[in-house]
Design an enzyme around this catalytic site. Structure first.
Site, PDB file in Angstrom:
ATOM      1  N   GLY A 197      -8.830   4.134   7.263  1.00  0.00           N
ATOM      2  CA  GLY A 197      -8.496   5.549   7.435  1.00  0.00           C
ATOM      3  C   GLY A 197      -7.019   5.818   7.637  1.00  0.00           C
ATOM      4  O   GLY A 197      -6.526   6.860   7.242  1.00  0.00           O
TER       5      GLY A 197
ATOM      6  N   MET B  60      -8.651   8.412   0.007  1.00  0.00           N
ATOM      7  CA  MET B  60      -9.454   8.800   1.180  1.00  0.00           C
ATOM      8  C   MET B  60      -9.942  10.229   1.034  1.00  0.00           C
ATOM      9  O   MET B  60      -9.176  11.101   0.615  1.00  0.00           O
ATOM     10  CB  MET B  60      -8.604   8.694   2.440  1.00  0.00           C
ATOM     11  CG  MET B  60      -8.008   7.330   2.675  1.00  0.00           C
ATOM     12  SD  MET B  60      -7.014   7.355   4.176  1.00  0.00           S
ATOM     13  CE  MET B  60      -6.512   5.625   4.219  1.00  0.00           C
TER      14      MET B  60
ATOM     15  N   MET C  45     -11.627  -5.574   5.420  1.00  0.00           N
ATOM     16  CA  MET C  45     -10.823  -4.652   6.222  1.00  0.00           C
ATOM     17  C   MET C  45     -10.547  -5.309   7.571  1.00  0.00           C
ATOM     18  O   MET C  45     -11.475  -5.688   8.286  1.00  0.00           O
ATOM     19  CB  MET C  45     -11.578  -3.336   6.454  1.00  0.00           C
ATOM     20  CG  MET C  45     -11.711  -2.432   5.257  1.00  0.00           C
ATOM     21  SD  MET C  45     -10.158  -2.008   4.423  1.00  0.00           S
ATOM     22  CE  MET C  45      -9.173  -1.312   5.742  1.00  0.00           C
TER      23      MET C  45
ATOM     24  N   SER D 121       0.837  -1.202   0.000  1.00  0.00           N
ATOM     25  CA  SER D 121       0.000   0.000   0.000  1.00  0.00           C
ATOM     26  C   SER D 121       0.867   1.246   0.000  1.00  0.00           C
ATOM     27  O   SER D 121       1.655   1.471   0.920  1.00  0.00           O
ATOM     28  CB  SER D 121      -0.916   0.012   1.228  1.00  0.00           C
ATOM     29  OG  SER D 121      -1.432   1.318   1.385  1.00  0.00           O
TER      30      SER D 121
ATOM     31  N   GLY E 119      -2.812   4.044   8.021  1.00  0.00           N
ATOM     32  CA  GLY E 119      -1.860   2.946   8.054  1.00  0.00           C
ATOM     33  C   GLY E 119      -1.357   2.761   9.472  1.00  0.00           C
ATOM     34  O   GLY E 119      -1.590   3.593  10.346  1.00  0.00           O
TER      35      GLY E 119
ATOM     36  N   ASP F 229      -6.855  -6.351   4.232  1.00  0.00           N
ATOM     37  CA  ASP F 229      -6.165  -5.055   4.310  1.00  0.00           C
ATOM     38  C   ASP F 229      -6.184  -4.527   5.740  1.00  0.00           C
ATOM     39  O   ASP F 229      -7.246  -4.284   6.307  1.00  0.00           O
ATOM     40  CB  ASP F 229      -6.913  -4.087   3.372  1.00  0.00           C
ATOM     41  CG  ASP F 229      -6.280  -2.712   3.282  1.00  0.00           C
ATOM     42  OD1 ASP F 229      -5.219  -2.486   3.883  1.00  0.00           O
ATOM     43  OD2 ASP F 229      -6.881  -1.857   2.590  1.00  0.00           O
ATOM     44  N   GLY F 230      -4.981  -4.327   6.283  1.00  0.00           N
ATOM     45  CA  GLY F 230      -4.851  -3.612   7.557  1.00  0.00           C
ATOM     46  C   GLY F 230      -4.148  -4.416   8.631  1.00  0.00           C
ATOM     47  O   GLY F 230      -4.578  -5.513   8.974  1.00  0.00           O
ATOM     48  N   GLY F 231      -3.043  -3.876   9.118  1.00  0.00           N
ATOM     49  CA  GLY F 231      -2.350  -4.501  10.250  1.00  0.00           C
ATOM     50  C   GLY F 231      -1.628  -5.793   9.910  1.00  0.00           C
ATOM     51  O   GLY F 231      -1.377  -6.608  10.798  1.00  0.00           O
TER      52      GLY F 231
ATOM     53  N   MET G 297     -11.946   4.807  -0.423  1.00  0.00           N
ATOM     54  CA  MET G 297     -12.592   5.056   0.875  1.00  0.00           C
ATOM     55  C   MET G 297     -13.216   6.434   0.799  1.00  0.00           C
ATOM     56  O   MET G 297     -12.766   7.400   1.427  1.00  0.00           O
ATOM     57  CB  MET G 297     -11.540   4.963   1.992  1.00  0.00           C
ATOM     58  CG  MET G 297     -11.153   3.520   2.285  1.00  0.00           C
ATOM     59  SD  MET G 297      -9.605   3.389   3.184  1.00  0.00           S
ATOM     60  CE  MET G 297      -8.481   3.455   1.799  1.00  0.00           C
TER      61      MET G 297
ATOM     62  N   HIS H 109      -1.329  -1.260  -4.233  1.00  0.00           N
ATOM     63  CA  HIS H 109      -2.588  -0.897  -3.584  1.00  0.00           C
ATOM     64  C   HIS H 109      -2.604   0.613  -3.354  1.00  0.00           C
ATOM     65  O   HIS H 109      -1.700   1.173  -2.726  1.00  0.00           O
ATOM     66  CB  HIS H 109      -2.681  -1.661  -2.256  1.00  0.00           C
ATOM     67  CG  HIS H 109      -3.975  -1.504  -1.536  1.00  0.00           C
ATOM     68  ND1 HIS H 109      -5.108  -2.237  -1.848  1.00  0.00           N
ATOM     69  CD2 HIS H 109      -4.324  -0.704  -0.507  1.00  0.00           C
ATOM     70  CE1 HIS H 109      -6.086  -1.893  -1.026  1.00  0.00           C
ATOM     71  NE2 HIS H 109      -5.646  -0.961  -0.203  1.00  0.00           N
TER      72      HIS H 109
ATOM     73  N   HIS I  17      -8.357   1.359  -3.981  1.00  0.00           N
ATOM     74  CA  HIS I  17      -9.267   1.169  -2.846  1.00  0.00           C
ATOM     75  C   HIS I  17      -9.890   2.520  -2.502  1.00  0.00           C
ATOM     76  O   HIS I  17      -9.244   3.390  -1.934  1.00  0.00           O
ATOM     77  CB  HIS I  17      -8.445   0.608  -1.661  1.00  0.00           C
ATOM     78  CG  HIS I  17      -9.227   0.407  -0.416  1.00  0.00           C
ATOM     79  ND1 HIS I  17      -8.622   0.157   0.813  1.00  0.00           N
ATOM     80  CD2 HIS I  17     -10.559   0.385  -0.184  1.00  0.00           C
ATOM     81  CE1 HIS I  17      -9.549   0.011   1.734  1.00  0.00           C
ATOM     82  NE2 HIS I  17     -10.741   0.144   1.164  1.00  0.00           N
TER      83      HIS I  17
ATOM     84  N   ASP J 154      -4.677   3.709  -1.861  1.00  0.00           N
ATOM     85  CA  ASP J 154      -5.732   4.066  -0.905  1.00  0.00           C
ATOM     86  C   ASP J 154      -6.185   5.499  -1.112  1.00  0.00           C
ATOM     87  O   ASP J 154      -5.460   6.443  -0.798  1.00  0.00           O
ATOM     88  CB  ASP J 154      -5.200   3.926   0.527  1.00  0.00           C
ATOM     89  CG  ASP J 154      -5.028   2.473   0.921  1.00  0.00           C
ATOM     90  OD1 ASP J 154      -6.034   1.731   0.875  1.00  0.00           O
ATOM     91  OD2 ASP J 154      -3.909   2.089   1.288  1.00  0.00           O
TER      92      ASP J 154
HETATM   93  C1  DX5 Z   1      -6.266   1.638   5.697  1.00  0.00           C
HETATM   94  C2  DX5 Z   1      -5.849   1.339   4.293  1.00  0.00           C
HETATM   95  C3  DX5 Z   1      -4.749   0.370   4.207  1.00  0.00           C
HETATM   96  C4  DX5 Z   1      -3.470   0.817   4.842  1.00  0.00           C
HETATM   97  C5  DX5 Z   1      -2.877  -0.399   5.454  1.00  0.00           C
HETATM   98  O1  DX5 Z   1      -7.447   2.333   5.729  1.00  0.00           O
HETATM   99  O2  DX5 Z   1      -6.931   0.826   3.546  1.00  0.00           O
HETATM  100  O3  DX5 Z   1      -4.524  -0.081   2.871  1.00  0.00           O
HETATM  101  O4  DX5 Z   1      -2.538   1.388   3.955  1.00  0.00           O
HETATM  102  O5  DX5 Z   1      -1.775  -0.023   6.197  1.00  0.00           O
HETATM  103  P1  DX5 Z   1      -1.052  -1.024   7.190  1.00  0.00           P
HETATM  104  O6  DX5 Z   1      -0.550  -2.181   6.387  1.00  0.00           O
HETATM  105  O7  DX5 Z   1       0.049  -0.174   7.749  1.00  0.00           O
HETATM  106  O8  DX5 Z   1      -2.054  -1.431   8.233  1.00  0.00           O
HETATM  107 ZN    ZN Z   2      -6.498  -0.111   1.543  1.00  0.00          ZN
END
Ligand code: DX5
Ligand code: ZN
Length: 217
Positions: free
Chosen positions: A141, A36, A136, A7, A143, A174-176, A67, A32, A65, A34
């Site tokens: 929102g 927002m 998710m 991402s 990283g 996606d996420g963490g 958002m 990826h 993606h 993102d």
């Molecule tokens: C969060 C995004 C993710 C984000 C993930 O809202 O959709 O794609 O970049 O970041 P990490 O891998 O640091 O959790």
């Molecule tokens: Zn994402």
């Protein structure tokens, strides 16, 4: 075999081309992106003009993606910017079926993302129309957040749901996601792994991308 989608949200925004070269060297096939809007999620990132400029620099698969509230307003912009996959949030588009059809009418793959509390059953009546489901595993929102442990069960349920109703669908998470939990997530059924801070936050981004691949093959 699962794949990695780094991402760009955690990349050095002053050197995006250089960051892309690193993940290419590490073996990534997807990027990826993102988007927002500061409304659907509290944060603002970048939009179609940035993606269009990057399109000239790489052949990576652009996994966009969105958002954003009412994504139907901007589908054409992201198609023109060079998206290969456009993923919208189930919670953000009132007429979800119509928006999916619009994405597909441009010859682009259509994905739907679900926030952690949104059940997989909410996609029952569009399951034949979509190419990708994005689970998710943090609240969208930002990283750098921690993976929500109950999402392992949701990934397993989504895997079964996909296998039963439309096995062609790509299951993205996606996420963490970090080196220490990626194997469990793939084992639960993920096909495409998003990693932001775990890749672009590394001292050696090329090596870190390779490390992720080595863990999931
Ligand atoms: C969060 C995004 C993710 C984000 C993930 O809202 O959709 O794609 O970049 O970041 P990490 O891998 O640091 O959790
Ligand atoms: Zn994402």
């Amino acid at each position: 075999m699962a794949k990695i989608a780094p991402s760009l949200l955690s990349a050095d925004f002053a050197n995006l081309e250089g960051e892309i070269r690193k993940i290419e060297a590490g073996g990534a096939e997807y990027l990826h992106l993102d988007v927002m809007d500061g409304n659907y999620v509290p944060n603002i990132s970048f939009g179609a003009p940035v993606i269009a400029k990057l399109r000239d620099k790489t052949d990576l698969i652009f996994d966009v993606h969105l958002m954003i509230e009412k994504p139907e307003r901007y589908i054409e912009n992201f198609v023109k910017a060079g998206a290969d996959i456009i993923t919208i949030h189930q919670e953000a588009s009132l007429h979800l079926h119509r928006t999916i059809q619009e994405i597909k009418s441009h010859g682009v793959k259509a994905g739907v993302s679900l926030n952690p509390a949104t059940p997989i059953e909410s996609l029952k009546y569009v399951i034949d129309d979509i190419d990708l489901i994005l689970i998710m595993s943090v609240n969208p929102g930002f990283g750098g957040q921690s993976f929500i442990p109950t999402m392992i069960e949701k990934i397993k349920e989504t895997r079964s749901f996909i296998d039963k109703h439309n096995p062609q669908i790509i299951l993205e998470v996606d996420g963490g996601i970090k080196l220490d939990n990626v194997q469990e997530i793939v084992k639960a059924g993920a096909d495409l792994i998003v990693a932001g801070s775990a890749i672009f936050g590394a001292d050696d981004v090329v090596e870190r991308t390779k490390e992720f691949y080595n863990l999931i093959v």
